[in-house]
Design an enzyme around this catalytic site. Structure first.
Site, PDB file in Angstrom:
ATOM      1  N   ARG A   1     -26.651 -13.959  21.317  1.00  0.00           N
ATOM      2  CA  ARG A   1     -26.529 -12.509  21.135  1.00  0.00           C
ATOM      3  C   ARG A   1     -26.480 -12.237  19.630  1.00  0.00           C
ATOM      4  NH1 ARG A   1     -22.665 -12.721  18.079  1.00  0.00           N
ATOM      5  NH2 ARG A   1     -22.802 -10.470  17.982  1.00  0.00           N
ATOM      6  N   GLY A   2     -26.546 -10.925  19.320  1.00  0.00           N
ATOM      7  CA  GLY A   2     -26.665 -10.548  17.912  1.00  0.00           C
ATOM      8  C   GLY A   2     -28.146 -10.328  17.634  1.00  0.00           C
TER       9      GLY A   2
ATOM     10  N   GLN B   1     -16.594  -9.847  20.850  1.00  0.00           N
ATOM     11  CA  GLN B   1     -17.356 -10.580  19.832  1.00  0.00           C
ATOM     12  C   GLN B   1     -16.557 -10.719  18.535  1.00  0.00           C
ATOM     13  OE1 GLN B   1     -18.578  -8.116  21.730  1.00  0.00           O
ATOM     14  NE2 GLN B   1     -20.760  -8.302  22.092  1.00  0.00           N
TER      15      GLN B   1
ATOM     16  N   ASP C   1     -28.296  -3.104  14.981  1.00  0.00           N
ATOM     17  CA  ASP C   1     -29.255  -3.589  15.985  1.00  0.00           C
ATOM     18  C   ASP C   1     -30.606  -2.917  15.842  1.00  0.00           C
ATOM     19  OD1 ASP C   1     -26.541  -4.327  17.215  1.00  0.00           O
ATOM     20  OD2 ASP C   1     -28.031  -5.433  18.359  1.00  0.00           O
TER      21      ASP C   1
ATOM     22  N   ASN D   1     -25.601   0.275  16.436  1.00  0.00           N
ATOM     23  CA  ASN D   1     -24.841  -0.974  16.351  1.00  0.00           C
ATOM     24  C   ASN D   1     -23.806  -0.978  17.476  1.00  0.00           C
ATOM     25  OD1 ASN D   1     -24.352  -3.519  15.000  1.00  0.00           O
ATOM     26  ND2 ASN D   1     -22.402  -2.671  14.334  1.00  0.00           N
ATOM     27  N   LYS D   2     -23.079  -2.058  17.568  1.00  0.00           N
ATOM     28  CA  LYS D   2     -22.112  -2.249  18.669  1.00  0.00           C
ATOM     29  C   LYS D   2     -21.255  -1.012  18.911  1.00  0.00           C
ATOM     30  CE  LYS D   2     -21.813  -5.005  20.870  1.00  0.00           C
ATOM     31  NZ  LYS D   2     -22.568  -4.863  22.159  1.00  0.00           N
TER      32      LYS D   2
HETATM   33  O1  MRU Z   1     -24.191  -7.035  22.114  1.00  0.00           O
HETATM   34  P1  MRU Z   1     -24.313  -7.931  20.915  1.00  0.00           P
HETATM   35  O2  MRU Z   1     -23.178  -8.863  20.749  1.00  0.00           O
HETATM   36  O3  MRU Z   1     -25.650  -8.600  20.843  1.00  0.00           O
HETATM   37  O4  MRU Z   1     -24.251  -6.904  19.702  1.00  0.00           O
HETATM   38  C1  MRU Z   1     -24.333  -7.386  18.391  1.00  0.00           C
HETATM   39  C2  MRU Z   1     -24.081  -6.366  17.367  1.00  0.00           C
HETATM   40  O5  MRU Z   1     -23.887  -5.206  17.657  1.00  0.00           O
HETATM   41  C3  MRU Z   1     -24.176  -6.807  15.947  1.00  0.00           C
HETATM   42  O6  MRU Z   1     -23.336  -6.031  15.141  1.00  0.00           O
HETATM   43  C4  MRU Z   1     -25.628  -6.633  15.473  1.00  0.00           C
HETATM   44  O7  MRU Z   1     -26.508  -7.301  16.323  1.00  0.00           O
HETATM   45  C5  MRU Z   1     -25.830  -7.096  14.086  1.00  0.00           C
HETATM   46  S1  MRU Z   1     -25.758  -8.833  14.018  1.00  0.00           S
HETATM   47  C6  MRU Z   1     -26.171  -9.419  12.528  1.00  0.00           C
END
Ligand code: MRU
Length: 344
Positions: free
Chosen positions: A51-52, A197, A238, A248-249
Protein backbone atom coordinates in the site's frame (compact mmCIF):
# COMPACT_ATOMS: atom_id res chain seq x y z
CA UNK A 1 15.16 1.06 4.18
CA UNK A 2 16.91 -0.60 7.11
CA UNK A 3 14.95 -3.26 8.97
CA UNK A 4 16.83 -4.82 11.86
CA UNK A 5 20.08 -3.69 10.25
CA UNK A 6 19.31 -5.19 6.79
CA UNK A 7 18.56 -3.19 3.65
CA UNK A 8 15.14 -3.73 1.96
CA UNK A 9 12.96 -2.22 -0.74
CA UNK A 10 9.18 -2.39 -0.24
CA UNK A 11 8.73 -4.23 -3.57
CA UNK A 12 11.16 -5.78 -6.07
CA UNK A 13 11.56 -8.40 -8.82
CA UNK A 14 13.76 -11.45 -8.28
CA UNK A 15 13.92 -14.98 -9.72
CA UNK A 16 10.86 -14.49 -11.96
CA UNK A 17 8.79 -13.36 -8.99
CA UNK A 18 7.52 -10.11 -7.55
CA UNK A 19 8.45 -9.85 -3.90
CA UNK A 20 7.18 -7.40 -1.34
CA UNK A 21 7.20 -6.72 2.38
CA UNK A 22 3.80 -7.79 3.74
CA UNK A 23 2.59 -4.52 5.23
CA UNK A 24 -0.47 -6.10 6.83
CA UNK A 25 1.78 -8.13 9.12
CA UNK A 26 4.06 -5.29 10.25
CA UNK A 27 5.21 -4.44 12.86
CA UNK A 28 4.33 -7.72 14.56
CA UNK A 29 5.76 -10.08 11.95
CA UNK A 30 8.25 -9.55 9.12
CA UNK A 31 7.18 -11.55 6.07
CA UNK A 32 8.15 -11.35 2.42
CA UNK A 33 5.22 -12.14 0.11
CA UNK A 34 6.04 -13.62 -3.33
CA UNK A 35 3.90 -13.66 -6.46
CA UNK A 36 4.22 -15.32 -9.84
CA UNK A 37 1.14 -13.96 -11.61
CA UNK A 38 -0.57 -10.60 -11.87
CA UNK A 39 -3.90 -11.79 -10.45
CA UNK A 40 -2.25 -12.52 -7.11
CA UNK A 41 -0.84 -9.00 -7.15
CA UNK A 42 -4.33 -7.59 -7.82
CA UNK A 43 -5.38 -9.26 -4.56
CA UNK A 44 -2.26 -8.03 -2.73
CA UNK A 45 -3.01 -4.43 -3.75
CA UNK A 46 -6.72 -4.71 -2.86
CA UNK A 47 -5.94 -6.32 0.52
CA UNK A 48 -3.14 -3.79 1.12
CA UNK A 49 -0.30 -6.28 1.52
CA UNK A 50 1.39 -3.51 -0.47
CA UNK A 51 0.00 0.00 0.00
CA UNK A 52 1.00 3.62 -0.35
CA UNK A 53 0.68 5.36 -3.71
CA UNK A 54 4.23 5.01 -5.13
CA UNK A 55 4.57 1.45 -3.76
CA UNK A 56 1.39 0.27 -5.49
CA UNK A 57 2.60 2.10 -8.62
CA UNK A 58 5.75 -0.04 -8.57
CA UNK A 59 3.82 -3.20 -7.67
CA UNK A 60 1.50 -2.53 -10.63
CA UNK A 61 4.47 -1.96 -12.93
CA UNK A 62 6.03 -5.28 -11.87
CA UNK A 63 2.63 -7.02 -12.14
CA UNK A 64 2.27 -6.02 -15.79
CA UNK A 65 5.83 -7.22 -16.39
CA UNK A 66 4.82 -10.55 -14.86
CA UNK A 67 1.70 -10.62 -17.05
CA UNK A 68 3.96 -10.19 -20.10
CA UNK A 69 6.00 -13.24 -19.03
CA UNK A 70 2.83 -15.33 -18.66
CA UNK A 71 0.86 -14.04 -21.66
CA UNK A 72 0.30 -16.67 -24.40
CA UNK A 73 1.68 -15.41 -27.74
CA UNK A 74 -1.57 -15.97 -29.66
CA UNK A 75 -3.36 -13.46 -27.43
CA UNK A 76 -0.47 -11.48 -26.00
CA UNK A 77 -1.95 -8.01 -26.48
CA UNK A 78 -5.46 -8.93 -25.23
CA UNK A 79 -4.00 -10.65 -22.14
CA UNK A 80 -1.91 -7.60 -21.32
CA UNK A 81 -4.86 -5.26 -21.86
CA UNK A 82 -6.99 -7.28 -19.44
CA UNK A 83 -4.17 -7.35 -16.89
CA UNK A 84 -3.73 -3.58 -17.23
CA UNK A 85 -7.43 -2.88 -16.69
CA UNK A 86 -7.78 -5.28 -13.77
CA UNK A 87 -4.70 -3.90 -12.02
CA UNK A 88 -5.79 -0.27 -12.41
CA UNK A 89 -9.24 -1.11 -11.03
CA UNK A 90 -7.90 -2.55 -7.77
CA UNK A 91 -7.58 0.83 -6.05
CA UNK A 92 -9.14 3.87 -7.70
CA UNK A 93 -7.63 6.91 -5.92
CA UNK A 94 -3.82 6.60 -6.06
CA UNK A 95 -2.82 7.66 -9.56
CA UNK A 96 0.69 6.16 -9.29
CA UNK A 97 -0.93 2.77 -9.88
CA UNK A 98 -2.35 3.86 -13.25
CA UNK A 99 0.92 5.61 -14.13
CA UNK A 100 3.09 2.59 -13.27
CA UNK A 101 0.89 0.06 -15.03
CA UNK A 102 0.43 2.19 -18.16
CA UNK A 103 4.13 2.98 -18.43
CA UNK A 104 5.16 -0.68 -18.55
CA UNK A 105 2.18 -1.63 -20.76
CA UNK A 106 3.04 1.04 -23.37
CA UNK A 107 6.73 0.07 -23.46
CA UNK A 108 5.89 -3.63 -23.76
CA UNK A 109 3.35 -3.52 -26.60
CA UNK A 110 5.73 -1.48 -28.79
CA UNK A 111 7.68 -4.63 -29.65
CA UNK A 112 4.79 -6.95 -30.55
CA UNK A 113 5.11 -9.36 -32.39
CA UNK A 114 8.68 -9.82 -31.12
CA UNK A 115 7.34 -11.42 -27.93
CA UNK A 116 10.76 -12.36 -26.58
CA UNK A 117 11.85 -8.76 -26.78
CA UNK A 118 8.51 -7.49 -25.38
CA UNK A 119 8.97 -9.70 -22.34
CA UNK A 120 12.51 -8.46 -21.72
CA UNK A 121 11.43 -4.85 -22.15
CA UNK A 122 8.55 -5.34 -19.69
CA UNK A 123 10.95 -6.29 -16.88
CA UNK A 124 13.40 -3.52 -17.76
CA UNK A 125 10.61 -0.92 -17.86
CA UNK A 126 9.21 -2.01 -14.48
CA UNK A 127 12.69 -1.88 -12.93
CA UNK A 128 13.23 1.54 -14.47
CA UNK A 129 9.90 2.81 -13.05
CA UNK A 130 10.81 1.54 -9.57
CA UNK A 131 14.34 2.98 -9.77
CA UNK A 132 12.97 6.38 -10.80
CA UNK A 133 10.64 6.27 -7.81
CA UNK A 134 13.59 5.64 -5.47
CA UNK A 135 15.62 8.48 -7.01
CA UNK A 136 12.65 10.87 -6.90
CA UNK A 137 11.98 10.10 -3.25
CA UNK A 138 15.62 10.66 -2.32
CA UNK A 139 15.53 14.05 -4.06
CA UNK A 140 12.29 14.92 -2.23
CA UNK A 141 14.03 14.14 1.05
CA UNK A 142 17.07 16.25 0.22
CA UNK A 143 15.07 19.21 -1.07
CA UNK A 144 12.38 18.99 1.61
CA UNK A 145 14.86 18.84 4.48
CA UNK A 146 15.65 22.50 3.75
CA UNK A 147 12.27 23.61 5.12
CA UNK A 148 12.73 21.69 8.38
CA UNK A 149 13.95 24.04 11.10
CA UNK A 150 16.36 22.90 13.81
CA UNK A 151 14.37 21.30 16.65
CA UNK A 152 11.16 21.09 14.58
CA UNK A 153 8.18 19.21 15.97
CA UNK A 154 6.54 17.67 12.92
CA UNK A 155 3.08 16.14 12.51
CA UNK A 156 2.58 13.45 9.85
CA UNK A 157 -0.48 11.46 8.87
CA UNK A 158 -0.74 7.86 7.60
CA UNK A 159 2.48 6.25 6.35
CA UNK A 160 4.32 8.17 3.67
CA UNK A 161 7.51 6.26 4.37
CA UNK A 162 9.84 3.84 2.62
CA UNK A 163 7.12 1.19 2.90
CA UNK A 164 4.65 3.40 1.03
CA UNK A 165 7.17 4.04 -1.76
CA UNK A 166 9.91 1.78 -3.09
CA UNK A 167 12.42 3.32 -0.72
CA UNK A 168 13.02 6.52 1.32
CA UNK A 169 9.38 7.64 1.42
CA UNK A 170 7.97 11.08 0.64
CA UNK A 171 7.04 12.89 3.88
CA UNK A 172 9.29 10.44 5.75
CA UNK A 173 12.17 10.99 3.31
CA UNK A 174 12.13 14.63 4.40
CA UNK A 175 12.00 13.57 8.05
CA UNK A 176 14.72 10.91 7.57
CA UNK A 177 17.14 13.29 5.93
CA UNK A 178 16.43 16.12 8.41
CA UNK A 179 17.25 13.60 11.16
CA UNK A 180 20.46 12.56 9.38
CA UNK A 181 21.38 16.25 9.34
CA UNK A 182 21.16 16.24 13.15
CA UNK A 183 18.25 18.65 13.22
CA UNK A 184 16.99 17.28 16.51
CA UNK A 185 13.45 16.74 15.22
CA UNK A 186 10.47 15.14 16.94
CA UNK A 187 7.57 13.51 15.09
CA UNK A 188 3.90 13.29 16.09
CA UNK A 189 2.46 10.24 14.34
CA UNK A 190 -1.31 10.14 13.78
CA UNK A 191 -2.45 6.57 14.39
CA UNK A 192 -4.57 6.74 11.17
CA UNK A 193 -7.81 4.89 11.67
CA UNK A 194 -9.06 2.49 10.56
CA UNK A 195 -5.96 0.60 9.31
CA UNK A 196 -3.40 2.21 11.60
CA UNK A 197 -0.77 2.94 8.96
CA UNK A 198 0.63 5.62 11.30
CA UNK A 199 0.60 3.63 14.54
CA UNK A 200 1.92 0.45 12.88
CA UNK A 201 4.08 1.47 9.91
CA UNK A 202 5.27 5.04 10.41
CA UNK A 203 6.05 4.35 14.06
CA UNK A 204 7.92 1.18 13.00
CA UNK A 205 10.01 3.02 10.40
CA UNK A 206 10.84 5.85 12.79
CA UNK A 207 11.83 3.41 15.52
CA UNK A 208 14.07 1.51 13.08
CA UNK A 209 15.87 4.79 12.28
CA UNK A 210 16.04 5.97 15.89
CA UNK A 211 13.96 9.08 15.14
CA UNK A 212 12.24 10.45 18.26
CA UNK A 213 8.45 10.21 17.90
CA UNK A 214 5.18 9.52 19.62
CA UNK A 215 1.91 8.03 18.38
CA UNK A 216 -1.22 10.13 18.96
CA UNK A 217 -4.87 9.36 18.22
CA UNK A 218 -6.24 10.99 15.08
CA UNK A 219 -8.29 13.37 17.18
CA UNK A 220 -5.38 14.50 19.41
CA UNK A 221 -3.47 16.71 16.98
CA UNK A 222 -5.81 19.70 17.60
CA UNK A 223 -4.75 19.64 21.23
CA UNK A 224 -1.06 19.74 20.29
CA UNK A 225 -1.60 22.53 17.77
CA UNK A 226 -3.41 24.46 20.49
CA UNK A 227 -0.47 23.88 22.86
CA UNK A 228 1.83 25.26 20.12
CA UNK A 229 3.76 21.98 20.06
CA UNK A 230 3.53 21.42 16.29
CA UNK A 231 5.79 23.54 14.05
CA UNK A 232 5.26 21.82 10.72
CA UNK A 233 2.97 19.31 9.01
CA UNK A 234 4.22 17.05 6.20
CA UNK A 235 2.08 14.42 4.48
CA UNK A 236 2.23 12.43 1.26
CA UNK A 237 -0.40 12.39 -1.48
CA UNK A 238 -2.25 9.80 -3.53
CA UNK A 239 -3.09 12.16 -6.36
CA UNK A 240 -2.28 15.78 -7.18
CA UNK A 241 -4.53 17.61 -9.66
CA UNK A 242 -3.76 20.34 -12.15
CA UNK A 243 -5.01 23.05 -9.76
CA UNK A 244 -2.91 21.72 -6.84
CA UNK A 245 -5.75 20.05 -4.90
CA UNK A 246 -4.60 16.72 -3.46
CA UNK A 247 -6.13 13.44 -2.30
CA UNK A 248 -4.50 11.75 0.66
CA UNK A 249 -5.43 9.43 3.52
CA UNK A 250 -8.73 10.24 5.21
CA UNK A 251 -8.09 12.82 7.93
CA UNK A 252 -5.48 14.80 5.98
CA UNK A 253 -7.97 17.61 5.24
CA UNK A 254 -8.65 18.09 8.95
CA UNK A 255 -4.92 18.46 9.62
CA UNK A 256 -4.65 21.09 6.89
CA UNK A 257 -7.56 23.08 8.36
CA UNK A 258 -6.00 22.89 11.82
CA UNK A 259 -2.62 23.95 10.43
CA UNK A 260 -4.22 26.98 8.75
CA UNK A 261 -6.03 27.95 11.96
CA UNK A 262 -2.77 27.75 13.91
CA UNK A 263 -0.60 29.36 11.20
CA UNK A 264 1.56 26.23 10.93
CA UNK A 265 3.03 25.41 7.47
CA UNK A 266 1.40 22.42 5.78
CA UNK A 267 3.55 20.69 3.13
CA UNK A 268 2.77 17.80 0.81
CA UNK A 269 5.66 15.69 -0.52
CA UNK A 270 5.22 13.64 -3.71
CA UNK A 271 7.10 12.20 -6.70
CA UNK A 272 5.97 12.99 -10.26
CA UNK A 273 4.18 9.63 -10.50
CA UNK A 274 1.57 11.07 -8.09
CA UNK A 275 0.57 13.91 -10.42
CA UNK A 276 -2.52 13.54 -12.56
CA UNK A 277 -2.38 15.92 -15.50
CA UNK A 278 -5.80 14.79 -16.71
CA UNK A 279 -7.73 15.80 -13.57
CA UNK A 280 -8.53 19.46 -13.10
CA UNK A 281 -9.49 19.60 -9.43
CA UNK A 282 -10.04 17.57 -6.29
CA UNK A 283 -13.78 17.16 -6.83
CA UNK A 284 -13.00 15.04 -9.91
CA UNK A 285 -10.88 12.48 -7.99
CA UNK A 286 -12.62 9.13 -7.37
CA UNK A 287 -12.50 8.37 -3.65
CA UNK A 288 -12.09 4.73 -2.69
CA UNK A 289 -14.77 3.56 -0.25
CA UNK A 290 -13.59 0.48 1.64
CA UNK A 291 -15.48 -2.18 3.55
CA UNK A 292 -17.25 -1.06 6.73
CA UNK A 293 -15.73 -4.03 8.54
CA UNK A 294 -12.37 -2.20 8.59
CA UNK A 295 -13.99 0.27 10.99
CA UNK A 296 -16.18 -2.08 12.97
CA UNK A 297 -13.84 -5.00 13.57
CA UNK A 298 -10.21 -5.67 14.38
CA UNK A 299 -8.91 -9.19 13.69
CA UNK A 300 -12.50 -10.39 13.54
CA UNK A 301 -13.53 -8.92 16.90
CA UNK A 302 -16.19 -6.22 16.91
CA UNK A 303 -15.25 -2.95 18.53
CA UNK A 304 -18.34 -1.11 17.27
CA UNK A 305 -22.05 -1.83 17.50
CA UNK A 306 -22.40 -4.76 15.06
CA UNK A 307 -25.86 -3.73 13.86
CA UNK A 308 -24.89 -0.15 12.89
CA UNK A 309 -23.64 0.74 9.44
CA UNK A 310 -20.25 2.49 9.08
CA UNK A 311 -18.89 4.71 6.31
CA UNK A 312 -15.28 4.12 5.32
CA UNK A 313 -13.92 6.60 2.76
CA UNK A 314 -10.20 5.84 2.44
CA UNK A 315 -9.11 9.31 1.27
CA UNK A 316 -10.17 12.93 1.42
CA UNK A 317 -9.39 16.05 -0.59
CA UNK A 318 -7.22 18.87 0.69
CA UNK A 319 -7.73 22.02 -1.39
CA UNK A 320 -4.69 23.81 -2.80
CA UNK A 321 -5.43 26.92 -0.74
CA UNK A 322 -4.59 25.05 2.48
CA UNK A 323 -1.23 23.75 1.20
CA UNK A 324 1.89 25.85 1.84
CA UNK A 325 3.95 24.01 -0.77
CA UNK A 326 4.39 20.76 -2.65
CA UNK A 327 7.81 19.18 -2.25
CA UNK A 328 8.77 17.51 -5.53
CA UNK A 329 12.04 16.03 -6.85
CA UNK A 330 12.61 19.29 -8.75
CA UNK A 331 11.95 21.74 -5.93
CA UNK A 332 9.21 23.10 -3.69
CA UNK A 333 6.35 24.76 -5.52
CA UNK A 334 3.10 26.55 -4.77
CA UNK A 335 0.32 23.98 -5.35
CA UNK A 336 -1.04 25.82 -8.39
CA UNK A 337 2.42 25.72 -10.06
CA UNK A 338 3.46 22.18 -9.13
CA UNK A 339 1.73 20.27 -11.95
CA UNK A 340 3.45 22.47 -14.54
CA UNK A 341 6.82 21.08 -13.38
CA UNK A 342 5.80 17.59 -14.48
CA UNK A 343 5.35 18.68 -18.07
CA UNK A 344 8.84 20.19 -18.35
O1 MRU B 1 -4.56 3.46 1.90
P1 MRU B 1 -3.07 3.62 1.83
O2 MRU B 1 -2.36 3.14 3.04
O3 MRU B 1 -2.50 3.09 0.55
O4 MRU B 1 -2.90 5.20 1.79
C1 MRU B 1 -1.61 5.75 1.72
C2 MRU B 1 -1.58 7.21 1.87
O5 MRU B 1 -2.59 7.86 1.98
C3 MRU B 1 -0.24 7.86 1.79
O6 MRU B 1 -0.22 9.03 2.55
C4 MRU B 1 0.05 8.20 0.32
O7 MRU B 1 -0.07 7.07 -0.49
C5 MRU B 1 1.38 8.81 0.13
S1 MRU B 1 2.62 7.60 0.35
C6 MRU B 1 4.12 8.17 -0.04
Amino acid sequence: MQIDGKQYLSVWFENERVKMIDQNKLPFEFRIAEYSNYLEICDAIREMTVRGAPAIGAAGAYAIALAAQNAPEEKFRAYLRTARDELIATRPTAIDLRNGVNYVYEQTIKFIPDYRHSRQVAILAAREFAKKSIDDCYQIGKIGSEIVPQGARILTHCNAGALATVDWGTALAVIRIAHQQNKDIFVYVDETRPRFQGARLTAFELEQEGIPHTIITDSASGFYFWKKEIDLVITGADRICLNGDIANKIGTYEKAVLAKEHKVPFYVAAPFSTFDLTTKEGADIPIEIRDEDEIKRINGTYLANPGSPALNPSFDITPAKLITGIITPKGIFKPKDAARQVQI
